[in-house]
Design a protein around this motif. Sequence first.
Motif, PDB file in Angstrom:
ATOM      1  N   LEU A 158      47.689  83.548  12.350  1.00 54.07           N
ATOM      2  CA  LEU A 158      47.397  82.185  12.766  1.00 54.07           C
ATOM      3  C   LEU A 158      48.346  81.255  12.019  1.00 54.07           C
ATOM      4  O   LEU A 158      48.389  81.264  10.788  1.00 54.07           O
ATOM      5  N   ILE A 159      49.121  80.472  12.757  1.00 52.29           N
ATOM      6  CA  ILE A 159      49.987  79.473  12.140  1.00 52.29           C
ATOM      7  C   ILE A 159      49.169  78.185  12.054  1.00 52.29           C
ATOM      8  O   ILE A 159      48.931  77.522  13.068  1.00 52.29           O
ATOM      9  N   SER A 171      52.837  67.988  15.399  1.00 50.07           N
ATOM     10  CA  SER A 171      51.714  68.693  16.005  1.00 50.07           C
ATOM     11  C   SER A 171      52.015  70.187  16.091  1.00 50.07           C
ATOM     12  O   SER A 171      53.180  70.608  16.009  1.00 50.07           O
ATOM     13  N   SER A 172      50.995  70.993  16.286  1.00 52.84           N
ATOM     14  CA  SER A 172      51.192  72.444  16.395  1.00 52.84           C
ATOM     15  C   SER A 172      52.060  72.788  17.598  1.00 52.84           C
ATOM     16  O   SER A 172      52.817  73.756  17.572  1.00 52.84           O
ATOM     17  N   ALA A 226      47.329  76.479  15.354  1.00 49.36           N
ATOM     18  CA  ALA A 226      46.182  75.584  15.245  1.00 49.36           C
ATOM     19  C   ALA A 226      46.551  74.342  14.439  1.00 49.36           C
ATOM     20  O   ALA A 226      47.291  74.424  13.454  1.00 49.36           O
ATOM     21  N   ASP A 227      46.051  73.194  14.884  1.00 48.90           N
ATOM     22  CA  ASP A 227      46.153  71.966  14.100  1.00 48.90           C
ATOM     23  C   ASP A 227      44.996  71.942  13.121  1.00 48.90           C
ATOM     24  O   ASP A 227      43.868  72.323  13.465  1.00 48.90           O
ATOM     25  N   CYS A 228      45.245  71.479  11.892  1.00 53.06           N
ATOM     26  CA  CYS A 228      44.159  71.395  10.926  1.00 53.06           C
ATOM     27  C   CYS A 228      44.496  70.410   9.817  1.00 53.06           C
ATOM     28  O   CYS A 228      45.647  69.977   9.669  1.00 53.06           O
ATOM     29  N   SER A 229      43.490  70.077   9.059  1.00 52.11           N
ATOM     30  CA  SER A 229      43.675  69.227   7.885  1.00 52.11           C
ATOM     31  C   SER A 229      42.672  69.652   6.828  1.00 52.11           C
ATOM     32  O   SER A 229      41.476  69.396   6.956  1.00 52.11           O
ATOM     33  N   ALA A 230      43.150  70.331   5.803  1.00 54.75           N
ATOM     34  CA  ALA A 230      42.264  70.777   4.728  1.00 54.75           C
ATOM     35  C   ALA A 230      41.771  69.596   3.898  1.00 54.75           C
ATOM     36  O   ALA A 230      40.694  69.638   3.317  1.00 54.75           O
ATOM     37  N   LYS A 231      42.584  68.542   3.859  1.00 57.92           N
ATOM     38  CA  LYS A 231      42.202  67.355   3.091  1.00 57.92           C
ATOM     39  C   LYS A 231      41.241  66.480   3.872  1.00 57.92           C
ATOM     40  O   LYS A 231      40.265  65.973   3.333  1.00 57.92           O
ATOM     41  N   GLU A 246      37.067  78.895  13.808  1.00 55.61           N
ATOM     42  CA  GLU A 246      36.805  79.625  15.060  1.00 55.61           C
ATOM     43  C   GLU A 246      37.682  80.874  15.130  1.00 55.61           C
ATOM     44  O   GLU A 246      37.238  81.925  15.605  1.00 55.61           O
ATOM     45  N   TRP A 247      38.931  80.767  14.675  1.00 55.51           N
ATOM     46  CA  TRP A 247      39.831  81.918  14.692  1.00 55.51           C
ATOM     47  C   TRP A 247      39.316  83.022  13.778  1.00 55.51           C
ATOM     48  O   TRP A 247      39.300  84.192  14.158  1.00 55.51           O
ATOM     49  N   ILE A 248      38.870  82.642  12.580  1.00 53.96           N
ATOM     50  CA  ILE A 248      38.334  83.646  11.646  1.00 53.96           C
ATOM     51  C   ILE A 248      37.082  84.272  12.222  1.00 53.96           C
ATOM     52  O   ILE A 248      36.881  85.497  12.155  1.00 53.96           O
ATOM     53  N   GLY A 249      36.203  83.450  12.801  1.00 51.84           N
ATOM     54  CA  GLY A 249      34.960  83.965  13.372  1.00 51.84           C
ATOM     55  C   GLY A 249      35.209  84.971  14.479  1.00 51.84           C
ATOM     56  O   GLY A 249      34.515  85.984  14.581  1.00 51.84           O
TER      57      GLY A 249
END
Length: 252
Positions: A158-159, A171-172, A226-231, A246-249
């Motif tokens: 997963l990128i 964006s992704s 996937a787009d994400c923001s850990a912060k 969702e990807w991990i699940g």
Amino acid sequence: MTTIDSYIQTLKVEVAKQDPVILGIAIAVLVVLVTIVLFKLITRGRNTKQAILLVGLCDSGKTLLFSRLVHGKYVSSYTSIKENSGIYDVIGSRNKIAEVVDIPGNDRQRAQFWERYKSQARGVIFIIDSTTFQKEIKEVAEYLYTLLSDKTVNTQFLIACNKQDVTMAKSSKVIHQQLEKEMNTLRVTRAAALSSTDGSSSGVFLGKRNKDFEFAHLGKLKVDFADCSAKGSGGEGDPELNMVEEWIGALV
């Protein structure tokens, strides 16, 4: 008649004799046999690759993502010099868990830790700093190419395009397109280097020959974005990790 059936018959005879010593030994042996059978039934077919590896360049947000997933909290950014590992409880499931391992991103250590943990990889999350991607694209592509061309690894990637809370973040979709172009150029360079080194091109070739590189051409080595923001957009507020979770699940 099976060995266990024979043993049960013998046990019945000894019980009938009511010899306490023989009975005690028989029960102990039976407990051991039952334990072994149960263990084999429980572990049969179980995937020994249970770890989700977090990889990426320094300052991409790996350690913060690790803390969000494993501890559910924000931590100040810092450069890791050793791996972090912990258990992630899969969202929406009471009995699904995954070990998450945060691998240091500096170029002197990441190869060492990759070699140590790659055999345990159920999946790999490659974290990219979406705000600095444009200037780091060559290093990102080289690192990713090295991981994808590892002959011993056959897992899902997963990128994760992190820091989407920043206005100027790529964006992704954009990162996907630009990374494919850079990987295509890198593939030509790597193939030429292999040919000049040993007179052949027997090394790992990513994608399809005579076609521009596409992640969709990697076959079983599936790569998602996937787009994400850990912060999170609120600074230390709620992270935006739905696509990652969702990807991990789905993986575990």
